[in-house]
Design a protein around this motif. Structure first.
Motif, PDB file in Angstrom:
ATOM      1  N   ARG A 496      41.397  -3.931  81.719  1.00  0.00           N
ATOM      2  CA  ARG A 496      39.653  -3.628  81.452  1.00  0.00           C
ATOM      3  C   ARG A 496      38.704  -4.830  81.684  1.00  0.00           C
ATOM      4  O   ARG A 496      37.385  -3.945  81.511  1.00  0.00           O
ATOM      5  CB  ARG A 496      39.487  -4.154  79.994  1.00  0.00           C
ATOM      6  CG  ARG A 496      40.632  -2.147  79.328  1.00  0.00           C
ATOM      7  CD  ARG A 496      40.310  -2.221  78.185  1.00  0.00           C
ATOM      8  NE  ARG A 496      39.167  -2.185  76.855  1.00  0.00           N
ATOM      9  CZ  ARG A 496      39.293  -2.046  76.378  1.00  0.00           C
ATOM     10  NH1 ARG A 496      39.993  -2.097  75.627  1.00  0.00           N
ATOM     11  NH2 ARG A 496      37.868  -1.693  75.776  1.00  0.00           N
ATOM     12  N   GLU A 499      36.999  -4.354  84.969  1.00  0.00           N
ATOM     13  CA  GLU A 499      36.754  -3.170  84.933  1.00  0.00           C
ATOM     14  C   GLU A 499      35.111  -3.417  84.446  1.00  0.00           C
ATOM     15  O   GLU A 499      33.731  -3.644  84.548  1.00  0.00           O
ATOM     16  CB  GLU A 499      36.991  -2.897  84.313  1.00  0.00           C
ATOM     17  CG  GLU A 499      36.860  -1.090  85.163  1.00  0.00           C
ATOM     18  CD  GLU A 499      37.511   0.317  84.042  1.00  0.00           C
ATOM     19  OE1 GLU A 499      38.518  -0.286  83.556  1.00  0.00           O
ATOM     20  OE2 GLU A 499      36.543   1.112  83.983  1.00  0.00           O
ATOM     21  N   LEU A 500      35.285  -4.296  83.413  1.00  0.00           N
ATOM     22  CA  LEU A 500      33.807  -4.424  82.923  1.00  0.00           C
ATOM     23  C   LEU A 500      32.639  -5.321  83.895  1.00  0.00           C
ATOM     24  O   LEU A 500      31.992  -5.214  83.519  1.00  0.00           O
ATOM     25  CB  LEU A 500      34.292  -4.790  81.315  1.00  0.00           C
ATOM     26  CG  LEU A 500      32.401  -5.788  80.426  1.00  0.00           C
ATOM     27  CD1 LEU A 500      31.705  -4.444  80.402  1.00  0.00           C
ATOM     28  CD2 LEU A 500      33.253  -6.667  79.342  1.00  0.00           C
ATOM     29  N   SER A 503      31.412  -3.346  86.370  1.00  0.00           N
ATOM     30  CA  SER A 503      30.723  -2.153  86.274  1.00  0.00           C
ATOM     31  C   SER A 503      28.911  -3.501  86.115  1.00  0.00           C
ATOM     32  O   SER A 503      27.998  -2.358  86.328  1.00  0.00           O
ATOM     33  CB  SER A 503      30.492  -1.965  84.434  1.00  0.00           C
ATOM     34  OG  SER A 503      30.110  -2.379  83.823  1.00  0.00           O
ATOM     35  N   LYS A 504      29.468  -5.017  85.414  1.00  0.00           N
ATOM     36  CA  LYS A 504      27.677  -5.382  85.427  1.00  0.00           C
ATOM     37  C   LYS A 504      27.655  -6.287  86.705  1.00  0.00           C
ATOM     38  O   LYS A 504      26.190  -6.013  87.373  1.00  0.00           O
ATOM     39  CB  LYS A 504      27.679  -6.473  84.246  1.00  0.00           C
ATOM     40  CG  LYS A 504      28.003  -5.813  83.361  1.00  0.00           C
ATOM     41  CD  LYS A 504      27.105  -5.226  82.474  1.00  0.00           C
ATOM     42  CE  LYS A 504      26.907  -4.274  81.351  1.00  0.00           C
ATOM     43  NZ  LYS A 504      25.975  -3.476  80.982  1.00  0.00           N
ATOM     44  N   TYR A 508      33.732  -5.359  92.643  1.00  0.00           N
ATOM     45  CA  TYR A 508      34.358  -5.871  93.057  1.00  0.00           C
ATOM     46  C   TYR A 508      34.825  -6.622  93.842  1.00  0.00           C
ATOM     47  O   TYR A 508      35.609  -7.754  93.931  1.00  0.00           O
ATOM     48  CB  TYR A 508      35.708  -5.058  92.581  1.00  0.00           C
ATOM     49  CG  TYR A 508      36.300  -4.287  91.504  1.00  0.00           C
ATOM     50  CD1 TYR A 508      36.785  -5.154  90.726  1.00  0.00           C
ATOM     51  CD2 TYR A 508      36.308  -2.763  91.388  1.00  0.00           C
ATOM     52  CE1 TYR A 508      36.852  -4.518  88.961  1.00  0.00           C
ATOM     53  CE2 TYR A 508      36.186  -1.855  90.063  1.00  0.00           C
ATOM     54  CZ  TYR A 508      36.664  -2.165  89.203  1.00  0.00           C
ATOM     55  OH  TYR A 508      36.967  -1.752  88.072  1.00  0.00           O
ATOM     56  N   GLU A 532      31.815  -5.137  73.845  1.00  0.00           N
ATOM     57  CA  GLU A 532      32.597  -4.000  75.106  1.00  0.00           C
ATOM     58  C   GLU A 532      33.534  -6.309  74.813  1.00  0.00           C
ATOM     59  O   GLU A 532      34.085  -5.552  75.129  1.00  0.00           O
ATOM     60  CB  GLU A 532      32.279  -3.975  75.567  1.00  0.00           C
ATOM     61  CG  GLU A 532      32.322  -2.568  76.343  1.00  0.00           C
ATOM     62  CD  GLU A 532      32.367  -1.573  77.509  1.00  0.00           C
ATOM     63  OE1 GLU A 532      33.349  -1.739  78.243  1.00  0.00           O
ATOM     64  OE2 GLU A 532      30.941  -2.269  77.232  1.00  0.00           O
TER      65      GLU A 532
END
Ligand code: GL2
Length: 841
Positions: A496, A499-500, A503-504, A508, A532
Motif C-alpha cells: 500500500r 502504491e501511494l 500515485s504521487k 513505479y 493516507e
C-alpha cells in the motif's frame, strides 16, 4: 524440456493445470485427485498447499524461458562476469518476489481468485529458504536481486544446506531449537546431476622433478566427495534477466562408495561412507559474528570453494582464451573470509594443474579477487589451526606458507627497520598451535578490500588492518556502504505504501531508481497525503497486532507506539539495554497514581531474534525478555500502557510483516561494533523512525535524512576504548537508574533471580564491555523524548515522510553499481529489448 510461458490470466490458469515436465498436474493437486506417480511424493496435502504448488510451478516455468535466454546470451556475449561467493544466502520466500519481478502478480491474483483462492494464503504456504544467519546472508540475497535487476552477468555460489537456520520455539521463556528441514517441496531449485565436481580431502603431497628438470607437485590419495549443482533462478525486476544461483550439495563420490564392502556384506560401513560425505552440506552453522574453528566447517568451506572454482575455470577454459585474460573475464567477490580458500585453490590450479609460473599465477589471482570485511569483532575473525589444515588440505597449507613467505619478504624489503611488523602481519600466527589468519590471507590475495559502512571502513583501516594500509597504501581499502532491495523491502512488504508513493510520483520507476523518492518531499504539507500515509502505517500495525495475537495470545493496541528490535540476539547489539529500559518504564508506570497514568503514552515493546545455540548469555537475554513480558502483560496496573512481546522464530517472511508496522525501531549497538546493520535501512524506508547509536550505517542514515529525524544517543566509538579501560582501572559505578532495575530483578520480580545473575554481573562486576551502564541514562532520556515527540502526530508524520523521501542512497542497486565500477570492472548486458519488458509490467 520446453517450458510453457504465460502472459494472460487464461494462459496462467491453463498453465497451472498443466505444469510442464514436473509430472504433476496442478489441477489434480488443487482438486486433491493425485495421480499415482505424485501420491507418494505429495501425500495428502492441504488444498492451499496444492494451490501454492500449482502456482509456483507455473511461475517456475515462466522463469525458465528467460533464464535460458539470459544464460545463452551471457555465454554468447562472453563479457566479464561477477561471481559472488557466499556461505549464506538468506532468500526468504520466492513466489511473491517472482510474481512481482516478472510483473505478473495481478494476472496470478485474478487467476487464483477464479479458482477460489486468496493470493495471500497461497503465498503464505511457502517455507522460507533460510540459508543464512542474519545481515550478512540477507545482504547476499539483496545483492542477487540487484545484480539481476541491473542486468549484470552474475552468478552466486553457495552451499545447499539440507537444514537451514534452526526454527526457534520459546518454551517457558527459553529458546528451543528445532531443525529446519526445508527441502520437502522446493520448486525453485533444479538438480543438475550433469554438473558435478569431485573434491579431494586429506591425503599427502608428492613433489618430484620430471625429466625436463621441472618440479612437479601432486596431491595424492585421501578422500573424494562429489559436489552436485542445484541451480536457482534469480529474476530481476522489470527486466528479462534471470541470473543463476548455484548451490552445491555433497554426496559420496562414485569412486568412493566402496562396492566391495557393499558386496562383502559390510553394508553398514558402506552406508556410513555415504552419510559422511552427505554431512558436509547437511547443516548451516548457526553462529552470527562468531567462529568456532570446527573441522566440518573448514570442510564445508573447501568443498564449496573447490567446486565453484572448478566450475568457473571450466567455463573460462571453454572460451579458449589465454590465462592472462582470466581477470578480464572473471571477478570473484569474497563475502567475508569464509571463501578465502578460493584464493589458494585458484593458485593451486594455475601452478599445479595448468603449469603456470608462481608469479604469473599470483598476478592473475590477485587481480581476480575482492574481499568484503563484515566485522571488527575479534571473536568473528576466522583463524584455522595449522595442524587441522595440514591434515585436511596439505597442499593448500604449503601454498599458504609460500604466499606468506613471498609476502613477508616484500614487507621486509620495504620496512627493514620494523622487525615486529613481520610478526604482526604474518598470515601465520605464531601461537600454540599455529593459526592461519584468514583475513590477512584474503587481503594479501585480493586487489581490493572493502568495509560495509563509512565508519566501519575507517575502523578497519585504523585498527585491525592498520599495518596493511601501510604496506599496500590506502587505495587498496575502500568503502561500499550496504543497501537493501526496495523491491522486497518496500514494494513486496508494504504494497500500500508503494502504491501511494507510485500515485504521487507517476509510476513505479522509483523501484529502479530509488533517488526518485526525493520527489515526495513537497507532499510533506499535503493533508490528504499525510492522512493516507498514517492510515497505511495503522493498517500495517493492525496486521502485526493480529499476528501477535495469533502467535502469542497477547492482545496489543495498534494505537500504541510500536517499538521494535528484531535482529540476532547478541550482547553487542544490546537487547539487554532495551529490556532494562523496559523494566525502568514498568517501574515508572507502577509508581504513578492512577490519574497520572492517563497521561502515559501506551507502548508495545516488540523483540525478535535467534540466539546461537551455544551462546548462553544471548539465551539469558531472551529468557529475561519473556519473563518480563509475563509479568508486565498481566499486571492490571499497567493494562495497555506497556506490553512486552517476543515474536518467535524471527525470519525473512516475518520481517516483511514486522518492518512496515514499526513506529520506532532500535539500532543500539555499542558504538564501533555493528559494521553496518541493514534493518535500520528497512525500517526507515517503511516510514518508521529509529533510535540509534552513532554506529554502522546509522551515521550515514542520519546524514541523509537529517539529524532532526533520528533519535541518537550514547557514547561515540572513539571514546569506547577509554571507557572500557576506566571500568577496570578507574572508578566505575552502575548508573543509579540501572541499579534500581537490577534490584528489581534481584528481588525476583521476574522469577528466579539466579537465572539472570550472570547478565547483571557482566555489567556490574565484570567490566561492562558493551557499555550498557555508560549509555543507560542517555538511552532512557532519548526514549522519554520519543514519547513526547510521538504525541505530536503531525510532526511525527512529517519526519516519517521526509525520511522515506531521503532514503534513495540505501538501495542495494547503488551498492552493486559501486562494486561494479570500483572493484569488479563489469558492464551490464541487456538480454532483451527493455520496451517489451516494460509493456509487460
Ligand atoms: C555482519 C554485520 O554484523 C552487520 O552489521 C552487517 O550489516 C552485515 C552485512 O554487511 O554483516 N557481519 C557478520 O558477520 N554478520 C553480519 O550480519 N553475521
Amino acid at each position: 524440456f520446453s517450458p510453457s510461458g504465460f502472459k494472460t490470466k487464461d494462459e496462467f490458469e491453463a498453465c497451472i493445470t498443466d505444469v510442464g515436465n514436473s509430472g504433476l498436474r496442478a489441477e489434480d493437486l488443487i482438486t486433491g485427485r493425485m495421480r499415482p506417480a505424485c501420491r507418494d511424493h505429495i501425500g495428502k496435502i492441504p488444498i492451499q498447499l496444492a494451490a501454492y504448488s500449482g502456482t509456483a510451478l507455473a511461475f517456475r516455468d515462466r522463469l525458465i524461458i528467460d533464464w535460458n535466454k539470459t544464460q545463452q546470451r551471457q555465454t554468447f556475449d562472453d563479457q566479464k562476469r561477477i561471481y559472488y561467493l557466499s556461505l549464506e544466502f538468506l532468500m526468504g520466500r520466492t513466489l511473491d518476489n517472482a510474481m512481482l519481478n516478472v510483473g505478473l502478480k495481478k494476472v496470478a491474483k485474478e487467476g487464483l481468485d477464479d479458482l477460489g483462492f486468496r493470493i495471500e494464503d497461497v503465498i503464505n504456504q511457502e517455507h522460507d529458504a533460510a540459508l543464512g544467519n542474519g545481515g550478512l546472508g540477507r545482504l547476499a540475497a539483496c545483492f542477487l536481486d540487484s545484480l539481476a535487476s541491473l542486468n549484470y552477468p552474475a552468478w552466486g555460489y553457495g552451499l545447499r544446506y539440507r537444514y537451514g537456520i534452526f526454527k526457534q520455539d520459546i518454551e517457558n521463556g527459553y529458546q528451543v531449537e528445532i531443525p529446519d528441514y526445508w527441502l520437502d517441496f522446493n520448486p525453485w531449485e533444479f538438480a543438475r546431476h550433469d554438473v558435478t565436481v569431485d573434491v579431494q580431502f586429506y591425503g599427502w603431497v608428492n613433489k618430484h622433478t620430471d625429466d625436463d628438470g621441472k618440479q612437479v607437485v601432486s596431491w595424492q590419495d585421501g578422500e573424494l566427495v562429489t559436489a552436485v549443482a542445484y541451480d536457482v533462478p534469480i529474476p530481476g525486476y522489470g527486466t528479462s534477466t534471470v541470473n543463476n544461483l548455484r548451490l552445491w550439495s555433497s554426496k559420496a563420490s562414485s569412486g568412493e562408495f566402496d562396492f566391495s564392502k557393499f558386496n562383502s556384506g559390510d553394508y553398514e560401513s558402506a552406508v556410513a561412507d555415504q552419510q559422511r560425505a552427505e554431512t558436509i552440506s547437511a547443516v548451516l552453522y548457526p553462529n552470527d559474528n562468531l567462529e568456532r574453528g570446527k573441522e566440518l566447517r573448514l570442510k564445508q568451506q573447501y568443498f564449496w570453494c573447490a567446486a565453484s572454482l572448478h566450475d568457473i575455470v571450466r567455463r573460462f577454459k571453454k572460451t579458449q582464451r589465454k590465462w592472462s585474460e582470466f581477470p578480464d573475464q572473471v571477478a570473484i567477490q569474497l563475502n567475508d573470509t569464509h571463501p578465502t580458500l578460493a584464493i589458494v585453490e585458484l593458485q593451486r590450479i594455475l601452478i599445479d594443474k595448468e603449469g603456470l609460473e608462481w608469479d604469473v599465477a599470483w598476478g592473475i589471482v590477485t587481480k581476480t579477487f575482492g574481499y568484503t570485511n563484515h566485522t571488527v569483532l575479534p571473536e568473528a575473525l576466522e583463524k584455522w589451526s595449522v595442524p587441522l589444515f595440514q591434515n585436511l588440505l596439505p597442499r593448500h597449507l604449503q601454498i599458504i606458507y609460500d604466499i606468506n613467505l613471498f609476502f613477508l619478504q616484500g614487507v621486509e624489503r620495504r620496512f627493514p627497520k620494523d622487525r615486529e611488523m613481520l610478526g604482526r602481519v604474518s598470515i601465520i600466527e605464531e601461537s600454540q598451535p599455529k593459526m592461519v589468519r584468514m583475513a590477512y590471507l584474503a587481503i594479501v590475495g585480493s586487489h581490493k578490500v572493502n568495509g560495509v559502512a563509512e565508519l566501519h571502513s575507517d575502523l578497519i583501516k585504523t585498527t585491525i588492518f592498520k599495518d596493511f594500509v601501510k604496506i599496500y597504501g590506502p587505495d587498496k581499502f575502500t568503502n561500499v556502504t550496504n543497501g537493501i532491495t526496495p523491491r522486497r523491502w518496500l514494494h513486496q512488504a508494504n504494497p500500500r505504501l508503494s502504491e501511494l508513493i507510485a500515485s504521487k510520483l507517476g509510476g513505479y520507476d522509483f523501484l529502479k531508481d530509488l533517488t526518485l523518492l526525493n520527489k515526495l518531499e513537497p507532499f510533506v504539507d499535503d493533508k490528504d497525503f499525510k492522512k493516507e500515509w498514517a492510515e497505511i502505517k495503522y493498517a500495517n500495525k493492525v496486521r502485526l497486532a493480529q499476528h501477535i495475537l495469533k502467535t502469542t495470545g497477547v492482545s496489543v493496541n495498534p494505537k500504541a507506539l510500536f517499538d521494535v528490535q528484531v535482529k540476532r540476539i547478541h550482547e553487542y547489539k544490546r537487547q539487554q539495554l532495551n529490556i532494562f529500559g523496559v523494566i525502568r518504564r514498568y517501574l515508572t508506570i507502577k509508581a504513578l497514581k492512577p490519574e497520572e497514568r492517563k497521561k502515559v503514552l501506551p507502548r508495545v515493546s516488540i523483540f525478535g531474534g535467534k540466539a546461537a545455540p551455544g551462546y548462553w548469555m544471548a539465551k539469558t537475554i531472551i529468557h529475561l525478555i519473556n519473563k518480563v513480558g509475563e509479568v508486565v502483560n498481566n499486571d492490571p496496573d499497567v493494562g495497555d500502557l506497556l506490553k512486552v512481546i517476543f515474536i518467535e522464530d524471527y525470519n525473512v517472511s516475518k520481517a516483511e510483516i514486522i518492518t512496515p508496522a514499526s513506529d520506532i525501531s532500535e539500532h543500539i549497538s555499542t558504538a564501533g561494533t555493528e559494521a553496518s546493520g541493514t534493518s535500520n535501512m528497512k525500517f526507515v524506508l517503511n516510514g518508521g523512525l529509529i533510535i540509534g547509536t552513532l554506529d554502522g550505517a546509522n551515521i550515514e542514515i542520519t546524514r541523509e535524512i537529517g539529524e532532526q529525524n533520528v533519535f541518537l544517543f550514547g557514547n561515540l566509538s572513539e571514546d569506547v576504548e577509554d571507557l572500557r579501560h576506566n571500568h577496570f582501572y578507574g572508578e566505575s559505578h552502575v548508573d543509579p537508574e540501572l541499579a534500581k532495575v537490577f534490584d528489581t530483578i534481584k528481588a525476583g520480580t521476574f522469577g528466579d533471580e539466579g537465572a539472570f545473575s550472570a547478565l547483571i554481573a557482566a555489567i556490574a562486576e565484570h567490566g561492562d564491555y558493551y557499555l550498557v551502564s555508560d549509555d543507560f541514562h542517555s538511552y532512557c532520556s532519548t526514549q522519554d523524548l520519543i514519547d513526547e515527540s510521538y504525541k505530536n502526530q503531525d510532526e511525527w508524520l512529517s519526519k516519517s515522510i521526509l525520511s522515506v523521501a531521503r532514503m534513495g542512497f540505501f538501495t542495494s542497486d547503488r551498492c552493486i553499481n559501486e562494486y561494479a565500477d570500483s572493484i569488479w570492472n563489469i558492464e551490464p548486458l541487456q538480454v532483451k529489448d527493455e520496451d517489451e519488458v516494460r509493456a509487460r509490467t
